[in-house]
Design an enzyme around this catalytic site. Structure first.
Site, PDB file in Angstrom:
ATOM      1  N   HIS A   9       2.582  16.652  -2.421  1.00 47.28           N
ATOM      2  CA  HIS A   9       3.005  16.434  -1.034  1.00 47.28           C
ATOM      3  C   HIS A   9       4.495  16.075  -0.951  1.00 47.28           C
ATOM      4  CE1 HIS A   9       3.337  12.081  -1.612  1.00 47.28           C
ATOM      5  NE2 HIS A   9       2.234  12.176  -2.335  1.00 47.28           N
ATOM      6  N   GLU A  82      -5.637  11.446  -4.129  1.00 46.77           N
ATOM      7  CA  GLU A  82      -4.972  10.720  -5.208  1.00 46.77           C
ATOM      8  C   GLU A  82      -5.939   9.706  -5.813  1.00 46.77           C
ATOM      9  OE1 GLU A  82      -3.225  10.530  -7.618  1.00 46.77           O
ATOM     10  OE2 GLU A  82      -1.161  10.114  -7.011  1.00 46.77           O
TER      11      GLU A  82
END
Length: 203
Positions: A9, A82
């Protein structure tokens, strides 16, 4: 043949503030937005059969920027999230290091031995990355897909493909925001073509 592009990201406010993010979330910075747009431009001529992204906003916002005007499905799945850091999430890294010196040292230096009663262990994230890869391979025997995920998730996935044990996880190249990694899958065997390329980003 299946081609899988992997990207992290864009930069977030918490990245700038040096906070642990994990399952927590922060907005993309102006730099993060700019870098995602630069990656969209780089990938403009590629057709994607699907884009897989973490359910965390910073990842799927990045995915939406890269998708731009393409008619492509963006698939959000918790598998691509994550690593969870438990009560470390949202906290400044220096404070964590000061309060939990042994655990923090183990996290970075001996990830295969790292253990806490908060968040996930590295082995648990490894299982998620394997499941995520199997999901993509099952849904796409061939074609091209993009995965938008996170630093540790992607490091573990790349290590898994390269046959690198968790013990050596952080000896790999660090992955910058919106860095691009390319993998191919032939005969159900994935292989990394290039890793962590940042040539689209101008700083």
């Amino acid at each position: 043949m299946l081609t899988i592009y992997l990207t992290r990201h864009g930069q977030t406010e918490w990245n700038l503030e040096r906070r642990m993010q994990g399952w927590g979330n922060a907005e993309l910075t102006s730099q993060g937005l700019q870098d995602a747009a630069a990656l969209e431009k780089r990938l403009n001529n590629l057709h994607f059969d699907a884009i897989y992204t973490s359910t965390s906003k910073r990842a799927y916002h990045t995915a939406e920027i890269i998708a731009a005007n393409r008619k492509v499905e963006i698939i959000k799945d918790d598998l691509f999230r994550e690593m969870s850091f438990g009560d470390w999430e949202g906290r400044i890294i220096k404070d964590i290091e000061k309060e939990f010196p042994a655990e923090y040292k183990s996290f970075w230096e001996t990830p295969h031995l790292y253990t806490r009663d908060q968040g996930e262990q590295f082995s648990e994230v490894q299982k998620r990355t394997e499941s995520a890869l199997k999901l993509i391979m099952k849904n796409h025997p061939s074609g091209t897909v993009l995965v938008v995920a996170h630093s540790i998730f992607l490091r573990i996935l790349i290590a898994y493909i390269n046959g690198i044990p968790l013990e050596h996880l952080f000896k790999q190249k660090a992955l910058g925001h919106t860095s691009l990694t390319k993998a191919i899958v032939e005969d159900r065997k994935p292989k990394i073509v290039f890793e962590g390329d940042m040539s689209h980003v101008e700083h």
